[in-house]
Motif scaffolding. Structure first.
Motif, PDB file in Angstrom:
ATOM      1  N   LEU A 104       0.828  -1.211   0.000  1.00 53.19           N
ATOM      2  CA  LEU A 104       0.000   0.000   0.000  1.00 53.19           C
ATOM      3  C   LEU A 104       0.864   1.263   0.000  1.00 53.19           C
ATOM      4  N   LEU A 105       1.981   1.221   0.705  1.00 52.88           N
ATOM      5  CA  LEU A 105       2.899   2.363   0.668  1.00 52.88           C
ATOM      6  C   LEU A 105       3.482   2.545  -0.729  1.00 52.88           C
ATOM      7  N   LEU A 106       3.841   1.433  -1.369  1.00 51.86           N
ATOM      8  CA  LEU A 106       4.351   1.515  -2.733  1.00 51.86           C
ATOM      9  C   LEU A 106       3.300   2.099  -3.666  1.00 51.86           C
ATOM     10  N   LEU A 107       2.058   1.672  -3.490  1.00 49.76           N
ATOM     11  CA  LEU A 107       0.956   2.228  -4.275  1.00 49.76           C
ATOM     12  C   LEU A 107       0.890   3.747  -4.099  1.00 49.76           C
ATOM     13  N   GLY A 108       0.955   4.202  -2.863  1.00 54.41           N
ATOM     14  CA  GLY A 108       0.882   5.631  -2.602  1.00 54.41           C
ATOM     15  C   GLY A 108       2.055   6.402  -3.179  1.00 54.41           C
ATOM     16  N   ILE A 109       3.250   5.837  -3.084  1.00 52.19           N
ATOM     17  CA  ILE A 109       4.446   6.506  -3.607  1.00 52.19           C
ATOM     18  C   ILE A 109       4.371   6.649  -5.122  1.00 52.19           C
ATOM     19  N   VAL A 110       4.017   5.563  -5.796  1.00 48.49           N
ATOM     20  CA  VAL A 110       3.952   5.602  -7.259  1.00 48.49           C
ATOM     21  C   VAL A 110       2.836   6.541  -7.722  1.00 48.49           C
ATOM     22  N   ARG A 111       1.688   6.473  -7.061  1.00 49.89           N
ATOM     23  CA  ARG A 111       0.565   7.332  -7.464  1.00 49.89           C
ATOM     24  C   ARG A 111       0.928   8.801  -7.311  1.00 49.89           C
ATOM     25  N   TYR A 168       7.771   7.847   1.606  1.00 45.29           N
ATOM     26  CA  TYR A 168       6.400   8.351   1.533  1.00 45.29           C
ATOM     27  C   TYR A 168       6.236   9.609   2.386  1.00 45.29           C
ATOM     28  N   CYS A 169       6.768   9.585   3.597  1.00 42.87           N
ATOM     29  CA  CYS A 169       6.643  10.749   4.478  1.00 42.87           C
ATOM     30  C   CYS A 169       7.418  11.946   3.932  1.00 42.87           C
ATOM     31  N   GLN A 172       5.287  13.427   1.207  1.00 44.13           N
ATOM     32  CA  GLN A 172       4.187  14.176   1.819  1.00 44.13           C
ATOM     33  C   GLN A 172       4.686  15.492   2.399  1.00 44.13           C
ATOM     34  N   GLY A 173       5.858  15.463   3.008  1.00 50.69           N
ATOM     35  CA  GLY A 173       6.404  16.670   3.599  1.00 50.69           C
ATOM     36  C   GLY A 173       6.685  17.755   2.578  1.00 50.69           C
ATOM     37  N   TRP A 174       7.118  17.360   1.380  1.00 54.56           N
ATOM     38  CA  TRP A 174       7.377  18.347   0.326  1.00 54.56           C
ATOM     39  C   TRP A 174       6.085  19.000  -0.154  1.00 54.56           C
ATOM     40  N   TRP A 182       5.607  15.795   8.901  1.00 48.57           N
ATOM     41  CA  TRP A 182       5.919  14.732   7.944  1.00 48.57           C
ATOM     42  C   TRP A 182       7.411  14.425   7.924  1.00 48.57           C
ATOM     43  N   PHE A 183       8.246  15.443   7.989  1.00 49.07           N
ATOM     44  CA  PHE A 183       9.690  15.197   7.980  1.00 49.07           C
ATOM     45  C   PHE A 183      10.146  14.530   9.274  1.00 49.07           C
ATOM     46  N   THR A 184       9.509  14.869  10.384  1.00 45.96           N
ATOM     47  CA  THR A 184       9.811  14.178  11.639  1.00 45.96           C
ATOM     48  C   THR A 184       9.434  12.704  11.537  1.00 45.96           C
ATOM     49  N   ALA A 185       8.280  12.445  10.914  1.00 45.08           N
ATOM     50  CA  ALA A 185       7.861  11.061  10.708  1.00 45.08           C
ATOM     51  C   ALA A 185       8.835  10.318   9.801  1.00 45.08           C
ATOM     52  N   ALA A 186       9.358  10.999   8.771  1.00 42.30           N
ATOM     53  CA  ALA A 186      10.319  10.364   7.868  1.00 42.30           C
ATOM     54  C   ALA A 186      11.600   9.985   8.607  1.00 42.30           C
ATOM     55  N   VAL A 187      12.102  10.897   9.424  1.00 44.29           N
ATOM     56  CA  VAL A 187      13.316  10.621  10.193  1.00 44.29           C
ATOM     57  C   VAL A 187      13.067   9.495  11.194  1.00 44.29           C
TER      58      VAL A 187
END
Length: 224
Positions: A104-111, A168-169, A172-174, A182-187
């Motif tokens: 599902l994350l891959l789906l979101g990234i590609v979309r 993905y995060c 979203q952050g960009w 979002w960047f905190t979640a990515a880290v």
């Protein structure tokens, strides 16, 4: 026009539902597979997963096992043990669920990538279906079988989950007004991935490469 919101909802939700259904069908037969090979030392022969507290136990997996030096993996095994002991089905269900979350994350990234201004609207209508097809193929591809059905290979699954979540995060952050969150979640996702498998160390580089490829006009801008 009245039906457009419903169509948009279908385009958004249906690919994810198909991916989950395909993954469940593909791996339903693996739930009773016994512990094998490194599972024996990492799970059934690992006394440290039999306690959730104190957390220091999570850093004491037997050496030369799949869980050694990987506290997030050890925590997942301890949670499985807390709920089902050595019932192999709970461990397999965790692996399958993690694999589906990755899909599902891959789906979101590609979309989201296909919807970027880089493509000038070329994939605005087809992005959900193209992303769904890519993620679906990834979900049921035979190369995924070992990491899903061989229980201790959840080291790969969990690392992949946090790898994709990091990217993905960042995406979203960009795009979001909640950049800091979002960047905190990515880290945080990247840090958790480090506790699963060492290859996670390449995730920041992949985020940088994605930034340069799809967002920033130069390496200088991407590094900033």
């Amino acid at each position: 026009m009245a039906h457009e919101p419903a169509r948009n909802a279908i385009r958004t939700l249906l690919p994810g539902a198909l991916i989950i259904a395909a993954g469940v069908v593909a791996y339903a037969g693996s739930l009773s597979g016994p512990f094998i090979f490194d599972d024996l030392d990492s799970i059934s022969g690992n006394p440290y997963i039999r306690h959730l507290w104190p957390p220091a136990w999570l850093f004491r997996a037997p050496v030369e096992t799949g869980a050694a030096g990987r506290p997030v993996v050890s925590l997942s095994l301890a949670i499985n043990y807390a709920f089902g002991g050595l019932d192999v089905r709970s461990y397999h269900l965790f692996n399958v669920a993690t694999h589906l979350l990755c899909a599902l994350l891959l789906l979101g990234i590609v979309r989201r990538t296909l919807l970027r201004s880089t493509f000038a609207g070329r994939y605005d209508r087809s992005a959900p279906w193209l992303a769904g097809a890519i993620a679906l193929l990834w979900t049921v591809h035979p190369l995924q079988t070992e990491s899903v059905t061989y229980i201790i290979q959840r080291t790969e699954l969990l690392m992949g989950l946090f790898y994709l979540l990091t990217l993905y995060c960042a995406i979203q952050g960009w795009e979001s007004a909640w950049r800091r969150a979002w960047f905190t979640a990515a880290v945080s996702a990247c840090a958790l991935g480090m506790g699963c498998k060492e290859v996670m160390a390449s995730a920041p580089l992949i985020v940088l490469l994605y930034d340069r490829t799809f967002r920033s006009p130069s390496w200088k801008a991407a590094l900033q």
